[in-house]
Design a protein around this motif. Structure first.
Motif, mmCIF file in Angstrom:
data_model
loop_
_atom_site.group_PDB
_atom_site.id
_atom_site.type_symbol
_atom_site.label_atom_id
_atom_site.label_comp_id
_atom_site.label_asym_id
_atom_site.label_seq_id
_atom_site.Cartn_x
_atom_site.Cartn_y
_atom_site.Cartn_z
ATOM 1 N N UNK A 1 10.585 11.360 5.053
ATOM 2 C CA UNK A 1 11.933 11.365 6.334
ATOM 3 C C UNK A 1 11.639 12.960 6.298
ATOM 4 N N UNK A 2 12.031 12.301 8.340
ATOM 5 C CA UNK A 2 11.867 13.344 9.499
ATOM 6 C C UNK A 2 10.249 13.436 9.705
ATOM 7 N N UNK A 3 9.828 13.057 9.010
ATOM 8 C CA UNK A 3 7.929 13.022 9.489
ATOM 9 C C UNK A 3 7.723 11.203 10.068
ATOM 10 N N UNK A 4 8.365 10.183 10.669
ATOM 11 C CA UNK A 4 8.424 9.183 11.481
ATOM 12 C C UNK A 4 7.708 8.810 12.121
ATOM 13 N N UNK A 5 6.847 8.333 12.839
ATOM 14 C CA UNK A 5 6.265 8.471 13.966
ATOM 15 C C UNK A 5 5.033 8.970 13.982
ATOM 16 N N UNK A 6 4.673 9.288 13.007
ATOM 17 C CA UNK A 6 3.170 10.083 12.613
ATOM 18 C C UNK A 6 2.674 9.975 11.698
ATOM 19 N N UNK A 7 0.932 10.452 11.856
ATOM 20 C CA UNK A 7 0.372 9.806 10.832
ATOM 21 C C UNK A 7 -0.222 10.550 9.839
ATOM 22 N N UNK A 8 -1.000 10.208 8.856
ATOM 23 C CA UNK A 8 -1.591 11.268 7.629
ATOM 24 C C UNK A 8 -2.824 10.402 6.870
ATOM 25 N N UNK A 9 -4.114 11.184 7.346
ATOM 26 C CA UNK A 9 -4.724 10.285 6.413
ATOM 27 C C UNK A 9 -5.470 9.082 7.307
ATOM 28 N N UNK A 10 -4.953 8.820 8.292
ATOM 29 C CA UNK A 10 -5.171 8.483 8.871
ATOM 30 C C UNK A 10 -4.324 6.965 9.029
ATOM 31 N N UNK A 11 -3.050 6.724 7.782
ATOM 32 C CA UNK A 11 -2.274 6.257 8.067
ATOM 33 C C UNK A 11 -0.670 6.631 8.564
ATOM 34 N N UNK A 12 0.026 5.072 9.093
ATOM 35 C CA UNK A 12 1.323 5.504 10.157
ATOM 36 C C UNK A 12 2.299 5.730 8.829
ATOM 37 N N UNK A 13 2.613 7.207 9.137
ATOM 38 C CA UNK A 13 4.599 7.811 7.622
ATOM 39 C C UNK A 13 5.604 7.270 8.973
ATOM 40 N N UNK A 14 7.008 7.010 7.977
ATOM 41 C CA UNK A 14 7.828 5.973 7.965
ATOM 42 C C UNK A 14 8.778 7.459 7.580
ATOM 43 N N UNK A 15 10.113 7.271 7.908
ATOM 44 C CA UNK A 15 11.146 7.762 7.375
ATOM 45 C C UNK A 15 11.829 6.926 6.759
#
Length: 292
Positions: free
Chosen positions: A41-55
């Motif tokens: 939560x709060x990190x949506x629309x970012x990426x981490x370890x090459x994968x999309x992050x969702x809220x």
């Protein structure tokens, strides 16, 4: 084949951007598991370890088609994360978090009622189908594919028995760590039913311990069905003092839970082959398969 997870399973990780989440997400991906997204939560629309992050889990499921989740969320928020995944329609949830409050797990148990979700954990090592999918923190170095299904209450003994089986060329179909807490999701009976219906699982190993009623429930189930496959059990804790907590909540031998000797007796009466100790598990499995 396998139970619950395979090479086609699409996994999302709740809590993926935290320190523990990052570490285990990386290990999971390196093993070859099809991890498709993270949720924070709060990190949506970012990426981490090459994968999309969702809220939210709902957003991740809609965008990626994820059907399994690994929950690596601190204990005070773990139940909320599990319930969010249940409500989003996730089929298999693995929660590795320790010390989830029992009253929170009561809410989780209610949310599971009427759902199609299978929960593994909390306080679980996870699930592993060798060469296909790992969800959780289970070591993979000694795992090999084969026809032995393993379901266990003990993380350390899981690793030991798995390694001994592989050394004896007894590969595994799937290994499931049901978790060490008194209130948890899937247990021995549910796993036995899944392994029974898996055509490539030839034998099942139950790794039990004092406390709880998993072994008694398994014995009752096996007494009432023609299982059709050999079941081998190891039950530890024969010399543990009564009423004393031995490692985690699930091993507390109170509230009517039977001793290790009583559990062993119940299992034997249900036709289960009980190994004397960890050293004898492999020989007992080999004997059972020879008899079959």
């Amino acid at each position: 084949m396998a139970i619950l997870v395979n090479a086609d399973t699409k996994v999302l990780i709740q809590g993926m951007t935290g320190r523990a989440g990052t570490f285990y997400a990386d290990q999971t991906m390196r093993y070859g598991t099809n991890v498709v997204a993270g949720v924070r939560p709060g990190r949506g629309a970012t990426r981490h370890l090459g994968l999309p992050i969702y809220d939210t889990v709902k957003d991740a499921v809609r965008e990626t088609g994820a059907n399994a989740s690994l929950v690596i969320v601190p204990a005070p928020k773990a139940a909320d994360a599990i319930i969010e995944a249940i409500e989003a329609g996730i089929g298999t949830i693995v929660c590795v978090t320790e010390r989830v409050p029992q009253h929170d797990m009561g809410r989780v148990k209610r949310a599971l009622q009427g759902s199609k979700t299978v929960l593994i954990g909390p306080n679980s090592q996870g699930i592993l189908t060798p060469g296909q999918c790992k969800i959780g923190v289970m070591p993979t170095k000694d795992a090999t594919a084969g026809g032995v299904g393993i379901v266990s209450r003990s993380a350390s003994l899981t690793s030991e028995i798995l390694a001994r089986c592989s050394a004896a060329r007894l590969g595994q179909s799937t290994t499931v760590g049901v978790g060490g807490d008194a209130l948890h999701g899937v247990g021995f009976v549910e796993c036995l039913k899944l392994f029974r219906d898996d055509p490539e699982t030839e034998a099942v190993v139950l790794i039990g311990e004092i406390g709880g009623r998993e072994e008694e429930k398994a014995a009752e189930y096996l007494c009432g069905t023609d299982y059709g496959k050999p079941v081998i059990a190891l039950v530890v804790g024969r010399h543990a003092p009564e009423g004393r907590r031995m490692g985690h909540a699930g091993t507390l031998s109170v509230l009517g839970a039977l001793s290790a000797e009583h559990k062993i007796s119940r299992l034997k009466s249900a036709g289960v082959l009980v190994a004397k100790n960890a050293d004898h598990v492999v020989d007992t499995v080999l004997t059972a398969l020879d008899r079959k």
